[in-house]
Every structure is written in structure tokens, then in C-alpha cells.
Design an enzyme around this catalytic site. Structure first.
Site, PDB file in Angstrom:
ATOM      1  N   GLY A 175       5.637   1.683  -6.065  1.00  0.00           N
ATOM      2  CA  GLY A 175       4.748   2.480  -5.209  1.00  0.00           C
ATOM      3  C   GLY A 175       5.571   3.339  -4.262  1.00  0.00           C
ATOM      4  O   GLY A 175       5.352   4.556  -4.138  1.00  0.00           O
ATOM      5  N   HIS A 176       6.554   2.701  -3.604  1.00  0.00           N
ATOM      6  CA  HIS A 176       7.466   3.463  -2.736  1.00  0.00           C
ATOM      7  C   HIS A 176       8.226   4.496  -3.568  1.00  0.00           C
ATOM      8  O   HIS A 176       8.440   5.637  -3.134  1.00  0.00           O
ATOM      9  CB  HIS A 176       8.482   2.532  -2.070  1.00  0.00           C
ATOM     10  CG  HIS A 176       7.885   1.460  -1.208  1.00  0.00           C
ATOM     11  ND1 HIS A 176       7.925   0.132  -1.543  1.00  0.00           N
ATOM     12  CD2 HIS A 176       7.246   1.524  -0.005  1.00  0.00           C
ATOM     13  CE1 HIS A 176       7.345  -0.584  -0.582  1.00  0.00           C
ATOM     14  NE2 HIS A 176       6.912   0.236   0.353  1.00  0.00           N
TER      15      HIS A 176
ATOM     16  N   ILE B 204      -0.062   3.131  -6.825  1.00  0.00           N
ATOM     17  CA  ILE B 204       0.580   2.656  -8.054  1.00  0.00           C
ATOM     18  C   ILE B 204       0.217   1.177  -8.230  1.00  0.00           C
ATOM     19  O   ILE B 204       0.271   0.398  -7.275  1.00  0.00           O
ATOM     20  CB  ILE B 204       2.112   2.829  -7.981  1.00  0.00           C
ATOM     21  CG1 ILE B 204       2.473   4.280  -7.657  1.00  0.00           C
ATOM     22  CG2 ILE B 204       2.773   2.365  -9.275  1.00  0.00           C
ATOM     23  CD1 ILE B 204       2.055   5.294  -8.695  1.00  0.00           C
TER      24      ILE B 204
ATOM     25  N   ASP C 234      -2.713   2.628   1.503  1.00  0.00           N
ATOM     26  CA  ASP C 234      -3.075   2.424   2.909  1.00  0.00           C
ATOM     27  C   ASP C 234      -3.866   3.654   3.359  1.00  0.00           C
ATOM     28  O   ASP C 234      -3.395   4.454   4.179  1.00  0.00           O
ATOM     29  CB  ASP C 234      -1.812   2.228   3.745  1.00  0.00           C
ATOM     30  CG  ASP C 234      -1.019   1.017   3.288  1.00  0.00           C
ATOM     31  OD1 ASP C 234      -1.373  -0.093   3.699  1.00  0.00           O
ATOM     32  OD2 ASP C 234      -0.076   1.179   2.495  1.00  0.00           O
TER      33      ASP C 234
ATOM     34  N   ARG D 159      -1.805   6.310  -0.663  1.00  0.00           N
ATOM     35  CA  ARG D 159      -3.263   6.125  -0.524  1.00  0.00           C
ATOM     36  C   ARG D 159      -3.632   4.645  -0.526  1.00  0.00           C
ATOM     37  O   ARG D 159      -4.726   4.270  -0.144  1.00  0.00           O
ATOM     38  CB  ARG D 159      -3.961   6.847  -1.683  1.00  0.00           C
ATOM     39  CG  ARG D 159      -5.380   7.245  -1.386  1.00  0.00           C
ATOM     40  CD  ARG D 159      -5.875   8.260  -2.402  1.00  0.00           C
ATOM     41  NE  ARG D 159      -5.166   9.513  -2.310  1.00  0.00           N
ATOM     42  CZ  ARG D 159      -4.899  10.321  -3.352  1.00  0.00           C
ATOM     43  NH1 ARG D 159      -5.298   9.983  -4.552  1.00  0.00           N
ATOM     44  NH2 ARG D 159      -4.245  11.445  -3.177  1.00  0.00           N
TER      45      ARG D 159
ATOM     46  N   ALA E 231      11.499  -3.838   1.109  1.00  0.00           N
ATOM     47  CA  ALA E 231      11.001  -4.600  -0.049  1.00  0.00           C
ATOM     48  C   ALA E 231      10.374  -3.603  -1.024  1.00  0.00           C
ATOM     49  O   ALA E 231       9.203  -3.720  -1.415  1.00  0.00           O
ATOM     50  CB  ALA E 231      10.031  -5.695   0.372  1.00  0.00           C
TER      51      ALA E 231
ATOM     52  N   ARG F 233       4.064  -7.425  -0.174  1.00  0.00           N
ATOM     53  CA  ARG F 233       3.590  -8.792   0.054  1.00  0.00           C
ATOM     54  C   ARG F 233       3.284  -9.534  -1.250  1.00  0.00           C
ATOM     55  O   ARG F 233       3.150 -10.763  -1.230  1.00  0.00           O
ATOM     56  CB  ARG F 233       2.336  -8.774   0.935  1.00  0.00           C
ATOM     57  CG  ARG F 233       2.615  -8.365   2.381  1.00  0.00           C
ATOM     58  CD  ARG F 233       1.372  -8.521   3.242  1.00  0.00           C
ATOM     59  NE  ARG F 233       1.661  -8.345   4.657  1.00  0.00           N
ATOM     60  CZ  ARG F 233       1.651  -7.171   5.281  1.00  0.00           C
ATOM     61  NH1 ARG F 233       1.355  -6.058   4.607  1.00  0.00           N
ATOM     62  NH2 ARG F 233       1.927  -7.097   6.577  1.00  0.00           N
TER      63      ARG F 233
END
Ligand code: AMP
Length: 286
Positions: free
Chosen positions: A42-43, A184, A158, A156, A38, A195
Site C-alpha cells: 500500500g505504501h 491496495i 484512511d 484512501r 512497517a 497492523r
């Protein structure tokens, strides 16, 4: 120009090893971006960093059942493989490793990699249960052994997970460099998360109050307030329509609570918005 060709998708550990062998033999640098799919910007930022620093970039996509503390959360976790492959192609990453669950955990699988100590017991560990980080360290150890990257990239967003993985690598001598990349956010401040797609428009508005609470804490700390209780009380008053799990001010390396703020501190928050559990954090500078 962004690339539009599909990346190579690999489903088995044997095929992954085979695909990586020439790069390894040539002494080139392999970068790994572990994800649960998903994919969002950010990824993408982790992939961009890996692309800039490595010769070959592997993006793993695996929704790891062992790190979910609730079956309903695992079941509702978004799965969007076609769109994910397009995002990986646009990022110019080389390989997607997307194994089935029984490739990672075949029948008879019996190993578990556990860290002990405060890093896994506090915050997310305390609220989701210790099994969450055991699931993370087990799957990340496996991904590291399967791929044997030179560098692995984490977000970051997480922050606790990134610290746990850095300790895992130190404790078990993985010999892999861990890079932690900035969070991000959407323009309104909401930290990107897979999510977020489960939030209704009104829940999304309420989710914004998480970042607002972190910003209030940042302003108070920048303005000279040093008492954690005062800061937490002020910051959490803006939370609205969310069920707060924790708002904590902790040492950015040990995650232990701080008693007075005279150096950078990590503000970390977890809350449920409707059915969706969100986390966010910000480093506050006095
Ligand atoms: P996930 O797919 O949620 O397990 O995340 C995979 C990696 O992407 C983890 O290292 C996350 O910390 C990172 N990540 C997730 N969201 C963001 C974000 N908004 N900004 C930067 N990195 C992120």
C-alpha cells in the site's frame, strides 16, 4: 529491474533541508510520502505514484506518538526499519526521513495544530477521541514545513485522514497538492495495513469479514437499495468474531450520514479483531 541500493537515510531536520536545497533551487518537484513505517505494498503504491510524478521522492517514517489514543497500541506498533529501507530502495525513492521522536518533539515543544468541525469529530474522531486527528494534523503540518513538498501522497484506506489533510492544507494555505491513492488489498480482499502483521491466522480470517461486509453493502446499493438502515443491517450480519466499533454510510466529502442513497456514498468500518483495531472503507455506487 528493481534497485537494491540503500536509500539515503536522514535523521535531522537540518540535514533534510540541506539535502533538498539543490532540488528546490533547480525548481524541481519534490514529492512526500508520509508513513509510520512497517511498509507494505500500500505504501509502495504511493511511492510509485510519487516516483512517476516528481523529480525527488522523500518517504518519511515516523511513528507519531501524538496520534495514538492507547499507549498499548503505540507500544505494539510494528517497527521494521531494515525491511522498510529495502522497500523504499526497490521503489526507487530518493530519501528516507526517519527522525527520532525528540527531533520532532524536542523538550519544551508546545505547538498543536487542530482542525475543528465535523470532519474531525465523526467516525475515527468520535471513536478514538479528538486527540487522534490533532496528533495527525500537528505531525503532518510539521512534516510539510520540514520538507516543503510540492505534492504529498496519502491513501484512501484512511479516507477520513485524507479529507482532514486536504482541509488542513486549504485552511492553512500550505500550497501543497494532496493526492489520494486507491486502497491496495491482499488477493483475499483484506486491506493492507501495518497492523495486519499482528493478526494470528484465525484473526486474519475474521478480519476478512470487514471487507465482506463492505462488499455486501456495495451489492445492495448497486442493486437499488436506498435505505441506509437496511444496508447496514444486512452488511453487518457477515461480521464474525470481531468487535464492531462502527459501520457507517456517509457523504464521501463531508462524512455526514446519508438518509437515502441516490449518489455515491462512502461505507466506512472500524472493528477490533483480537487486540488489533482495523479500519476499511469502500465507495458505493448506486
Ligand atoms: P501509515 O503508515 O499507516 O500511517 O500509512 C501511511 C500512508 O499509507 C497513509 O496515507 C495511508 O493511507 C497509506 N496506506 C496505508 N495502507 C494503505 C493501503 N492498503 N493502500 C493504500 N494506501 C495505504
Amino acid at each position: 529491474m528493481e534497485q537494491t541500493n540503500r536509500p539515503t537515510v536522514i535523521r535531522t531536520v537540518d540535514a533534510l533541508r540541506e539535502a533538498l536545497a539543490p532540488t528546490r533551487r533547480a525548481g524541481q518537484r519534490i514529492g512526500l510520502v508520509p508513513t509510520m513505517g512497517a511498509l507494505h505494498q500500500g505504501h509502495r503504491s504511493l511511492m510509485d505514484r510519487a516516483r512517476a510524478e516528481c523529480d525527488l521522492v522523500v518517504v518519511s517514517i515516523f511513528v507519531n506518538p501524538r496520534q495514538f489514543d492507547r499507549a498499548s497500541d503505540l507500544q505494539a506498533y510494528p517497527r521494521t526499519e531494515e525491511a522498510d529501507l529495502q522497500l523504499v530502495a526497490d521503489a526507487g525513492a530518493d530519501l528516507v526521513f526517519a527522525p527520532a521522536t525528540d527531533e520532532v518533539y524536542p523538550a519544551g515543544f508546545g505547538a498543536e495544530v487542530r482542525l475543528r468541525g465535523p470532519l474531525v469529530e465523526t467516525l475515527e474522531g468520535a471513536h478514538r477521541g479528538s486527540g487522534h486527528f490533532h496528533g495527525v494534523t500537528t505531525v503532518v503540518s510539521k512534516l510539510f514545513n520540514m520538507c516543503r513538498p510540492d505534492v504529498a501522497y496519502f491513501g484512501r484506506k484512511d479516507a477520513q485522514q485524507a479529507l482532514v489533510i486536504a482541509q488542513l492544507v486549504r485552511d492553512l494555505d500550505f500550497g501543497i497538492r494532496i493526492e489520494t491513492c486507491p486502497t491496495i488489498r491482499d488477493p483475499d480482499g483484506l486491506a493492507l495495513s501495518s497492523r495486519n502483521s499482528r493478526l494470528s491466522p484465525s484473526e486474519r480470517q475474521r478480519a476478512l469479514t470487514l471487507k465482506q461486509s463492505l462488499d455486501i453493502a456495495a451489492e445492495l446499493v448497486a442493486g437499488g437499495t436506498t435505505d441506509p438502515e437496511t444496508i447496514i443491517a444486512a452488511a453487518t450480519t457477515v461480521l464474525s468474531g470481531v468487535s464492531l466499533e462502527y459501520f457507517a454510510l456517509v457523504d464521501p466529502r463531508t462524512l455526514e450520514p446519508v438518509s437515502s442513497i441516490d449518489r455515491p456514498v462512502l461505507a466506512a468500518i472500524a472493528a477490533e479483531v483480537g487486540e488489533v483495531r482495523l479500519i476499511d472503507n469502500l465507495t458505493l455506487l448506486p
